[in-house]
Scaffold this active site. Structure first.
Site, PDB file in Angstrom:
ATOM      1  N   SER A 160      69.390  75.777  45.548  1.00  0.00           N
ATOM      2  CA  SER A 160      69.207  75.044  44.306  1.00  0.00           C
ATOM      3  C   SER A 160      70.476  75.175  43.453  1.00  0.00           C
ATOM      4  O   SER A 160      71.566  74.883  43.946  1.00  0.00           O
ATOM      5  CB  SER A 160      67.963  75.580  43.588  1.00  0.00           C
ATOM      6  N   ARG A 230      58.602  75.162  31.397  1.00  0.00           N
ATOM      7  CA  ARG A 230      58.407  75.805  32.693  1.00  0.00           C
ATOM      8  C   ARG A 230      57.317  75.094  33.508  1.00  0.00           C
ATOM      9  O   ARG A 230      57.446  74.913  34.712  1.00  0.00           O
ATOM     10  CB  ARG A 230      58.029  77.270  32.484  1.00  0.00           C
ATOM     11  N   ASP A 326      61.107  68.798  50.232  1.00  0.00           N
ATOM     12  CA  ASP A 326      61.773  69.022  48.941  1.00  0.00           C
ATOM     13  C   ASP A 326      62.103  67.675  48.310  1.00  0.00           C
ATOM     14  O   ASP A 326      62.958  66.952  48.803  1.00  0.00           O
ATOM     15  CB  ASP A 326      63.051  69.834  49.192  1.00  0.00           C
ATOM     16  N   HIS A 359      60.505  72.179  47.063  1.00  0.00           N
ATOM     17  CA  HIS A 359      61.802  72.796  46.790  1.00  0.00           C
ATOM     18  C   HIS A 359      61.738  74.314  46.926  1.00  0.00           C
ATOM     19  O   HIS A 359      62.691  74.949  47.371  1.00  0.00           O
ATOM     20  CB  HIS A 359      62.234  72.402  45.380  1.00  0.00           C
ATOM     21  N   ASP A 360      60.625  74.889  46.542  1.00  0.00           N
ATOM     22  CA  ASP A 360      60.467  76.346  46.598  1.00  0.00           C
ATOM     23  C   ASP A 360      60.541  76.912  48.014  1.00  0.00           C
ATOM     24  O   ASP A 360      60.548  78.139  48.167  1.00  0.00           O
ATOM     25  CB  ASP A 360      59.130  76.756  45.970  1.00  0.00           C
TER      26      ASP A 360
END
Lengths: 389, 389
Positions: A160, A230, A326, A359-360
């Site tokens: 990232s 967040r 992702d 993405h994680d």
């Protein structure tokens, strides 16, 4: 480190790990034109630097990551974000490599950022902190490797925003990097990603507790705004498939809808939890600055608009990694990087890992990813002449 | 309607269009268990109802839409959201069909919602307004067609939340609907979409001006929170490709980065504008209620968990529509609807329209979409025995 339940100046002063001060005699010039100094870089090391200092792996952390990648986190008490990746016998094998990670410039875990005192006033910088870029973060890391006496990093690796730093390292200091692994990243931040960051920033700045950025001086904290930021960001880190698998439409602690605005669905409760725990460990202004650094990142723009020019004649060995699920940094972004590297005949491999985690995925234990990464590093170690540990 | 620059009780009282009050003698039972009444339904009509009342097309609007689909909007002064679709010679041909749209229950454009006075107290409902569902919205519309003397709607059509209402109509009142066109929607709201809604709601509720939902009574307005909610949602209405094409990384009114937190990028400026104009025409509590209605929508759950059961034996002719670039209500959601309809041998066609505009494609002038819709309606008109206009 019991008692460190919340990020604050007092807590930061007691964080474990190393720190070093730069820019005392000669401030560091930033992209914005300001020269910064003195400033602190806080970092954490794992494993041992070998005698010729050729086994150093610099890990670059992501937006909300920090240097405690393989430790118990001193504030949350949770495992480090890459504790499955970094350690004895793991892909980033600390029996073999010296692995280290520095909190980024502008951060809030010990490296100087907007919540730290401005030497000129003694009060927290707030919005007087200069806007920093990915290149500035890398400049600070370069001072750190000079300080550590490392002539050439064996590898720079990160996912990232960490991957953006990897690309910047390779572009700016190619002679100081043997291998580079940019993971789940892009050579420039997309319009959609800038848009999501802007929503987060507006959520923070809309919170009256933000006080124009001056909340620390005024003893306040824009925690609700930061929490919303967040929450919005967290959705983008997961795939639709992962959210569906994890939560679907399952209800939270109840058998039927309540016809109200409490968290009826598990996914709501999960997001609220993500938001509320994040504010204990992160600083709102740091969130503004670091998202801004990502938005500004555009490696081609620094090189006449042609990404390949960033890497012309590079001696660095690259391994680019993306994940199928992702959508924040999709595979096509990694392909653009690989295409640019191919255009200058760089040494580059590219792996797209199957994962629907979103993405994680770069933070999760994805076996194919781990095998591939361990293999790439071993291959590079052979070329670099590192002894088997 | 000059001077209507902001949605308020005074402005709503002066909105053009029809309105009718229901539930005076017999309150309408809602899914939550509350009986609501009296309540107003505000609607707008285009074209003329034919003598046997067989040419009525009910259009169901989306989350932030309203009944002014083919008018100049009385508050924003902009064209109606479907002004390219509804009118003489257009696919929803007002020379041929009687086309009408009612503001949804829980809304803020004349139909009763949380910003209207609670008859019990004379003060705005706020959070005392009962949580309504898509089925409740459709119940109110059903009272409206009874009032208009329409025995059977020629067609019910709508996109996004409008499509949810279309499905609910067909499931609950199949004998009152000849044809149904659910566009860019789903038979149940996904975990990811609930998550995005929850972020929007949290942004509103985090705004201290929200006052626990009581802002109207207290003369305040959570416009910053609502603006952030709108910004976050707006990203989901566009595709990454559309954002890239529209804005890319272009800068706003400047030749270089400012190294600050102003809107450097056009996409930031665009989003801020979307947020700030939205608050002039929309009510924050209505946003909470309507997003909640969408979250709660799960047509299969009402029918023993089997979506096909919602349509068993249906006489309705369906045409489901999706768009390739829509990631909020992707084609796979429409396929689930079509599969369920096929499982009960319903009369159903399905078209996936090529468009990279994202979810908003159903609001845009996409020629293939318009041709297909016009064609479907003409075919149905023939079956229904409507004369050519």
């Amino acid at each position: 480190m019991a008692g460190l339940t919340r990020n604050s100046p007092e807590v930061r002063a007691r964080l474990p790990g190393e720190r070093v001060v730069f820019g005392r005699s000669q401030p560091m010039p930033l992209d914005c034109g300001v020269a910064l100094g003195p400033f602190t870089v806080a970092y954490r090391t794992y494993g041992r630097l070998n005698p010729d200092k050729s086994n150093a792996i610099l890990v670059c952390h992501a937006l909300t990551g920090d240097q405690f990648m393989a430790d118990t986190h001193p504030i949350t008490g949770k495992s480090g974000w890459w504790s499955n990746m970094v350690g004895p016998g793991l892909p980033l094998d600390t029996d073999r490599y010296f692995v280290f990670c520095a909190n980024v410039l502008g951060g809030c875990m010990g490296t100087t950022g907007p919540s730290d005192p401005d030497p000129a006033t003694g009060k927290p910088y707030g919005l007087n902190f200069p806007v920093v870029t990915i290149a500035d973060m890398v400049r600070a890391q370069k001072l750190l490797i000079d300080h550590l006496g490392i002539d050439k990093l064996f590898c720079v690796i990160g996912g990232s925003m960490g991957g953006m730093q990897v690309l910047q390292w390779a572009a700016t200091y190619p002679e100081r990097v043997f291998a580079a692994v940019p993971i789940a990243c892009a050579a420039r931040h997309s319009a959609q990603n800038i848009a999501f960051h802007e929503v987060g920033r507006q959520a923070i700045m809309a919170d009256p507790e933000w006080c124009g950025g001056d909340y620390l001086t005024q003893g306040r904290n824009p925690s609700r705004g930061l929490s919303v930021a967040r929450m919005a960001a967290h959705i983008t880190y997961l795939s639709e498939a992962a959210l569906h698998r994890k939560f679907g439409r399952s209800l939270q602690d109840r058998s039927q809808l309540t016809y109200g605005f409490e968290a009826d669905f598990q996914v709501e409760s999960y997001l609220r939890h993500q938001g509320s725990t994040f504010v204990d460990r992160f600083d709102a202004n740091a969130y503004l600055y670091i998202t801004r650094a990502m938005d500004y990142f555009d490696l081609a723009a620094e090189h006449g608009g042609i990404l390949a020019n960033a890497f012309r004649g590079t001696p660095v060995r690259f391994c680019a990694v993306s994940f199928t699920g992702d959508w924040l940094f999709p595979t096509r972004e990694s392909r653009l990087i690989v295409n640019a590297l191919n255009a200058v005949a760089a040494n580059v491999s590219f792996v797209e890992i199957e994962s629907d985690a979103g993405h994680d995925a770069f933070l999760l234990d994805v076996p194919e990813f781990y095998r591939m990464l361990g293999g790439f590093l071993s291959g590079c170690a052979e070329h670099r002449g590192l002894d088997r540990g």
